[in-house]
Design an enzyme around this catalytic site. Structure first.
Site, PDB file in Angstrom:
ATOM      1  N   ARG A   1       0.857  -1.199   0.000  1.00  0.00           N
ATOM      2  CA  ARG A   1       0.000   0.000   0.000  1.00  0.00           C
ATOM      3  C   ARG A   1       0.887   1.242   0.000  1.00  0.00           C
ATOM      4  O   ARG A   1       0.646   2.206  -0.712  1.00  0.00           O
ATOM      5  CB  ARG A   1      -0.958   0.023   1.208  1.00  0.00           C
ATOM      6  CG  ARG A   1      -1.686   1.359   1.328  1.00  0.00           C
ATOM      7  CD  ARG A   1      -2.897   1.388   2.252  1.00  0.00           C
ATOM      8  NE  ARG A   1      -2.804   0.535   3.404  1.00  0.00           N
ATOM      9  CZ  ARG A   1      -2.045   0.750   4.477  1.00  0.00           C
ATOM     10  NH1 ARG A   1      -1.294   1.839   4.563  1.00  0.00           N
ATOM     11  NH2 ARG A   1      -2.027  -0.120   5.474  1.00  0.00           N
TER      12      ARG A   1
ATOM     13  N   TYR B   1     -17.186  16.887 -15.132  1.00  0.00           N
ATOM     14  CA  TYR B   1     -17.498  15.467 -15.271  1.00  0.00           C
ATOM     15  C   TYR B   1     -18.512  15.096 -14.175  1.00  0.00           C
ATOM     16  O   TYR B   1     -18.370  15.516 -13.016  1.00  0.00           O
ATOM     17  CB  TYR B   1     -16.191  14.677 -15.104  1.00  0.00           C
ATOM     18  CG  TYR B   1     -16.373  13.202 -14.973  1.00  0.00           C
ATOM     19  CD1 TYR B   1     -16.746  12.433 -16.068  1.00  0.00           C
ATOM     20  CD2 TYR B   1     -16.181  12.561 -13.753  1.00  0.00           C
ATOM     21  CE1 TYR B   1     -16.927  11.071 -15.944  1.00  0.00           C
ATOM     22  CE2 TYR B   1     -16.348  11.195 -13.628  1.00  0.00           C
ATOM     23  CZ  TYR B   1     -16.727  10.457 -14.727  1.00  0.00           C
ATOM     24  OH  TYR B   1     -16.904   9.104 -14.600  1.00  0.00           O
TER      25      TYR B   1
ATOM     26  N   ASP C   1      -8.002  18.962 -13.952  1.00  0.00           N
ATOM     27  CA  ASP C   1      -8.277  17.597 -14.411  1.00  0.00           C
ATOM     28  C   ASP C   1      -7.879  17.558 -15.883  1.00  0.00           C
ATOM     29  O   ASP C   1      -8.558  18.123 -16.741  1.00  0.00           O
ATOM     30  CB  ASP C   1      -9.769  17.286 -14.207  1.00  0.00           C
ATOM     31  CG  ASP C   1     -10.136  15.868 -14.664  1.00  0.00           C
ATOM     32  OD1 ASP C   1      -9.398  15.289 -15.478  1.00  0.00           O
ATOM     33  OD2 ASP C   1     -11.185  15.367 -14.214  1.00  0.00           O
TER      34      ASP C   1
ATOM     35  N   LYS D   1      -8.644   6.664 -19.175  1.00  0.00           N
ATOM     36  CA  LYS D   1      -8.968   7.204 -20.493  1.00  0.00           C
ATOM     37  C   LYS D   1      -7.728   7.177 -21.394  1.00  0.00           C
ATOM     38  O   LYS D   1      -7.251   6.115 -21.705  1.00  0.00           O
ATOM     39  CB  LYS D   1      -9.579   8.598 -20.324  1.00  0.00           C
ATOM     40  CG  LYS D   1     -10.616   8.692 -19.177  1.00  0.00           C
ATOM     41  CD  LYS D   1     -11.875   7.908 -19.436  1.00  0.00           C
ATOM     42  CE  LYS D   1     -12.815   7.802 -18.226  1.00  0.00           C
ATOM     43  NZ  LYS D   1     -13.144   9.019 -17.529  1.00  0.00           N
TER      44      LYS D   1
HETATM   45  C1  LIG Z   1     -13.689   9.375 -16.242  1.00  0.00           C
HETATM   46  C2  LIG Z   1     -13.348  10.713 -15.707  1.00  0.00           C
HETATM   47  C3  LIG Z   1     -13.101  10.902 -14.331  1.00  0.00           C
HETATM   48  C4  LIG Z   1     -13.267   9.807 -13.301  1.00  0.00           C
HETATM   49  O1  LIG Z   1     -12.302   8.822 -13.430  1.00  0.00           O
HETATM   50  P1  LIG Z   1     -12.555   7.272 -13.036  1.00  0.00           P
HETATM   51  O2  LIG Z   1     -11.266   6.639 -13.445  1.00  0.00           O
HETATM   52  O3  LIG Z   1     -13.743   6.810 -13.797  1.00  0.00           O
HETATM   53  O4  LIG Z   1     -12.788   7.246 -11.562  1.00  0.00           O
HETATM   54  C5  LIG Z   1     -12.721  12.169 -13.912  1.00  0.00           C
HETATM   55  N1  LIG Z   1     -12.617  13.209 -14.784  1.00  0.00           N
HETATM   56  C6  LIG Z   1     -12.860  13.056 -16.105  1.00  0.00           C
HETATM   57  C7  LIG Z   1     -12.726  14.231 -17.010  1.00  0.00           C
HETATM   58  C8  LIG Z   1     -13.243  11.816 -16.606  1.00  0.00           C
HETATM   59  O5  LIG Z   1     -13.501  11.684 -17.915  1.00  0.00           O
END
Ligand SMILES: *Cc1c(COP(=O)(O)O)cnc(C)c1O
Length: 381
Positions: free
Chosen positions: A51, A104, A176, A201
């Site tokens: 961890r 998001y 983000d 992504k």
């Molecule tokens: C998918 C996404 C998230 C969340 O991420 P997870 O891996 O699904 O927890 C946060 N911000 C954006 C812009 C996203 O597309």
């Protein structure tokens, strides 16, 4: 190490020296929870429990820090786990955060339903409008949270402008960077304090792993994040870290191809008589085109548009595509299509994040461009 090298060289090598024991070129998956100590406290590689640290995860974190130009990076079990840890580590109950009114959906839910119960306040505002954001800043504001381009409307926010605004108000700017990836946009160089990613992504890039990351610019922020990463424990496992690292090696090649395909598709859609309001930052008609040109290398692989015949026609279009797979998520090699109003953003109905009901979102993959264009043509006509 590798600091002087170009982006792709670092994506392939940073943190990924051949294994000293065997020469293995690919970083091994260290599937271990604990590490033998040579006498009490005698740690061979600095690892004591997975961890707190795992060599496969360290390789990913070193690579991510290099690609975003940060001092440290932390790999998480998901993007939302990364976001939650940032809020707990850098804020306290009673603090106020300004967030985008088209964040998001999962990010909005985290602020609205989870962090608010812990005592965090937020205001959602159009984050592309610096005057609107300024008007939301108050005594207790400690953070501006921005996503750019946004999901699913592809709005573009001015990262450098928001960073200045945050710093004038004793706040920090969190970006983000999921939609752009570090290949197209590096927020820390524009003055942001923290970058977060859903590595699920573009970074992972193959729709085969869920993960998240936080990248910091300074020790002042890295230290509380490191403490909470270990204390809250939402860490990336070694296999997930390995898949993500494997994806990152081809990030630049994939992103260029995503951009090539998306540029061609955006132009095709603009000329189609069933299509209105094509949202792609690469189009000169896009309101954020100039800012995107300044802060992004290219314009990415995400496009959204409205179907002129309304909601049912938009839904039928999503059902008719064949190469574009109907599904949530984005950023993988395969093209995806979705109807945000009934899928990813269904929970936003009635909130400030509600999206138009005739909106369609495309995550343009790296298949052959002509097959993608033909698929859209047959589904629209
Ligand atoms: C998918 C996404 C998230 C969340 O991420 P997870 O891996 O699904 O927890 C946060 N911000 C954006 C812009 C996203 O597309």
């Amino acid at each position: 190490m590798h600091e002087g090298y170009g982006f792709s060289t670092r994506a392939i090598h940073a943190g990924q020296e051949p294994d000293p024991l065997t020469g293995a070129v690919a970083v091994p998956i260290y599937a271990t929870s604990t590490y033998k100590q040579d006498g009490v406290g005698g740690l061979r590689g600095g690892y004591e429990y997975s961890r707190s640290g795992n060599p496969t995860r360290t390789a990913l974190e070193t690579c991510l820090a290099s690609l975003e130009g940060g001092n440290r990076a932390f790999a998480f079990a998901s993007g939302l786990a990364a976001e939650d840890t940032v809020l707990r580590a850098l804020l306290a109950p009673g603090d106020h955060v300004v967030i985008p009114d088209d964040a998001y959906g999962g990010t909005f839910r985290l602020f609205d339903k989870v962090a608010s119960r812990w005592g965090l306040h937020y205001t959602a505002t159009p984050i592309t409008d610096l005057a609107a954001v300024t008007a939301c800043m108050s005594e207790g504001t400690r953070m501006i949270w921005v996503e750019t381009p946004t999901n699913p409307l592809l709005n573009v926010a001015d990262i450098a402008g928001l960073a200045d605004l945050a710093h004038q108000h004793d706040s920090i700017l969190v970006v983000d960077n999921t939609f752009a990836s570090p290949y197209l946009q590096q927020p820390l160089a524009l003055g942001a304090d923290i970058v977060v990613h859903s590595t699920t992504k573009y970074l992972g890039g193959h729709s085969d792993v869920v993960g998240g990351a936080v990248i910091t610019a300074t020790d002042e922020h890295a230290e509380p994040i490191a403490f909470h990463h270990n204390s809250m424990g939402a860490v990336a496992g070694p296999f997930d870290a390995w898949l993500t690292l494997r994806g990152i090696k081809t990030l630049a090649a994939r992103m260029d191809r995503h951009c090539d395909n998306a540029e061609a598709i955006a132009e095709y859609l603009v000329g189609h008589d069933k299509v209105a309001d094509v949202r792609y930052p690469g189009l000169v008609s896009h309101p954020g085109h100039d800012i995107a040109g300044k802060q992004m290398k290219r314009y990415g692989g995400m496009i959204s548009f409205r179907h002129k015949d309304g909601e049912e026609a938009a839904v039928a279009f999503c059902d008719r595509t064949e190469v574009f797979t109907l599904g949530e998520s984005l950023g993988g090699v395969e093209s995806l299509v979705e109807h945000p109003g009934r899928m990813t953003h269904a929970s936003a109905a009635g909130s400030p994040l509600e999206v138009p009901s005739d909106l369609v979102r495309l995550s343009v993959g790296i298949e052959d461009r002509d097959d993608l264009l033909a698929d859209l043509r047959q589904a629209l006509d």
